[in-house]
Design an enzyme around this catalytic site. Structure first.
Site, PDB file in Angstrom:
ATOM      1  CB  THR A  52     -11.297  -4.259  -3.667  1.00 21.09           C
ATOM      2  OG1 THR A  52     -11.785  -4.233  -4.994  1.00 21.09           O
ATOM      3  CG2 THR A  52     -10.301  -5.394  -3.525  1.00 21.09           C
ATOM      4  CB  SER A  88     -16.888   2.211  -5.759  1.00 23.34           C
ATOM      5  OG  SER A  88     -15.881   2.031  -6.715  1.00 23.34           O
ATOM      6  CB  THR A 145      -9.881   1.601  -6.332  1.00 27.00           C
ATOM      7  OG1 THR A 145     -10.146   0.415  -7.084  1.00 27.00           O
ATOM      8  CG2 THR A 145      -9.159   1.262  -5.049  1.00 27.00           C
ATOM      9  CG  ASP A 146     -13.602  -0.024 -10.005  1.00 26.43           C
ATOM     10  OD1 ASP A 146     -12.354  -0.107 -10.035  1.00 26.43           O
ATOM     11  OD2 ASP A 146     -14.342  -1.007 -10.141  1.00 26.43           O
TER      12      ASP A 146
HETATM   13  N1  ASP Z   1     -14.719  -2.811  -8.176  1.00 29.66           N
HETATM   14  C1  ASP Z   1     -14.112  -2.395  -6.914  1.00 29.66           C
HETATM   15  C2  ASP Z   1     -14.822  -1.150  -6.428  1.00 29.66           C
HETATM   16  O1  ASP Z   1     -14.598  -0.102  -6.969  1.00 29.66           O
HETATM   17  C3  ASP Z   1     -12.668  -2.127  -7.112  1.00 29.66           C
HETATM   18  C4  ASP Z   1     -11.929  -1.699  -5.876  1.00 29.66           C
HETATM   19  O2  ASP Z   1     -12.464  -1.405  -4.839  1.00 29.66           O
HETATM   20  O3  ASP Z   1     -10.686  -1.652  -5.949  1.00 29.66           O
HETATM   21  O4  ASP Z   1     -15.606  -1.222  -5.518  1.00 29.66           O
END
Ligand code: ASP
Length: 345
Positions: A12, A54, A85-86
């Site tokens: 993100t 991710s 974050t995932d």
């Molecule tokens: N879907 C995103 C990822 O994990 C979520 C994030 O980065 O917060 O790449």
């Protein structure tokens, strides 16, 4: 002047809005152009690795990150990995096992809102991470997010939308960062110590073997046992995400135990964990737990996170031919405070 290498992987933090939703397409130069000159006396270099959400993280990506840190380890004082974050908690756990006794910080960070948005957590997360990585007392693999510093072996994503996305599970946070000040709570040699001093240990060692064939089997009431033989056929280890203090339901027992009897414990490693977030498992508490603990040679995740238990099994089984005794000893030997209650409990 501290030299920090920023590795970008997507997520993100580096995403832009598209008609199909957020996509991590920003180049690392674009990403860094949003950073004000907060890091005046820090020398920053950027190394783009890939641009993925991710959700698409795979063991090959972990190896690419690992090699980038290894190849640049001597040239920099610290590393900041921008990551979605995932699956960040999995990557942090994997790197905690594959990079042993690092005397420099390897920080993972990201954001819940893209850096290009007017309202975003990306800039503070990135500047906190750079500040933390540049501090001569920081070392080890950690996540820096929303002002918290969390051990790479203890992180869990607990919020999908709001800024405080990560919690430290069964271990206090290592530090907090407030308005540019680092307040350290844990000063163990795994997380804190003068850069370059290995604390009586060998300097950082990089392990490049990983066995991704570890299956996480989450138990639910009413689950059918028919898939169990297939799981045993395909995977080298099964981490059973059990209920509460830990136990095997009557409805799965016959099939599960029949499969377990077909293999030596080192051939199919079985570990039991809990789906409860805090406090861990204690298999001997209930008869449903003793059923498996008393009849088979198995491992118990105890207070480890699921992410750390998965990563630890992948790391241990990465080297083929280990005996059951070696596997058990490695699993219960603490790495970066991943397990507090060892085998003796
Ligand atoms: N879907 C995103 C990822 O994990 C979520 C994030 O980065 O917060 O790449």
């Amino acid at each position: 002047m501290a030299k920090i290498l920023i590795l970008t992987t997507g997520g993100t933090i580096a995403s832009v809005q598209s008609p199909d939703g957020l996509i991590p397409s920003m180049t690392s130069e674009e990403l860094m152009s949003f950073m004000p000159a907060v890091c005046g006396d820090i020398d920053l270099d950027i190394l783009p690795l890939f641009h993925i959400d991710s959700t698409d993280m795979q063991p090959e990506h972990w190896m690419k990150i690992l090699r980038a840190v290894r190849d640049n380890y001597e040239k920099y004082d610290g590393f900041v990995i921008c990551h979605g974050t995932d699956t960040m908690a999995y990557t942090a756990a994997v790197l905690s096992y594959l990079i042993r006794d690092p005397d420099k910080p390897i920080v993972l960070t990201g954001a819940q809102k893209p850096i290009g948005f007017e309202i975003t957590d990306a800039k503070s997360n990135l500047s906190d991470s750079i500040l933390y990585a540049a501090d001569p007392m920081s070392r080890g693999v950690q996540i820096v997010f929303a002002g918290k510093v969390i051990a790479g072996t203890r992180a869990r994503k607990v919020r999908s939308m709001s800024y405080a996305a990560f919690a430290s599970i069964n271990l206090p946070e290592i530090a907090q960062i407030n308005s540019g000040h680092i307040i350290r709570y844990l000063t163990d040699s795994a997380f804190c110590g003068k850069r370059g001093a290995a604390g009586g240990k060998d300097p950082a060692r990089f392990c490049e073997t990983l066995d991704p064939k570890v299956f996480l089997m989450k138990l639910t009431p009413g689950q059918m046992p028919e898939l169990i033989p297939e799981i045993f056929r395909l995977y080298d280890a099964v981490l059973i995400e059990s209920f509460g203090a830990g136990g095997i339901p009557d409805s799965l027992q016959k099939t599960l135990f029949a499969e377990m009897k077909k293999y030596r414990p080192e051939e199919k490693v079985i570990a039991v964990a809990t789906q409860v977030t805090y406090e861990g498992s204690r298999l001997e508490t209930y008869e449903v737990g003793r059923r498996i603990a008393d009849s088979f040679q198995i491992l118990e995740a105890k207070d480890m996170t699921l992410e750390a238990a998965m990563a630890k099994l992948m790391w241990i089984l990465g080297e083929k031919g280990r005996s059951w005794e070696e596997i058990r000893e490695m699993f219960y030997t603490p790495v970066a405070r991943d397990i507090l209650t060892g085998e003796q409990d």
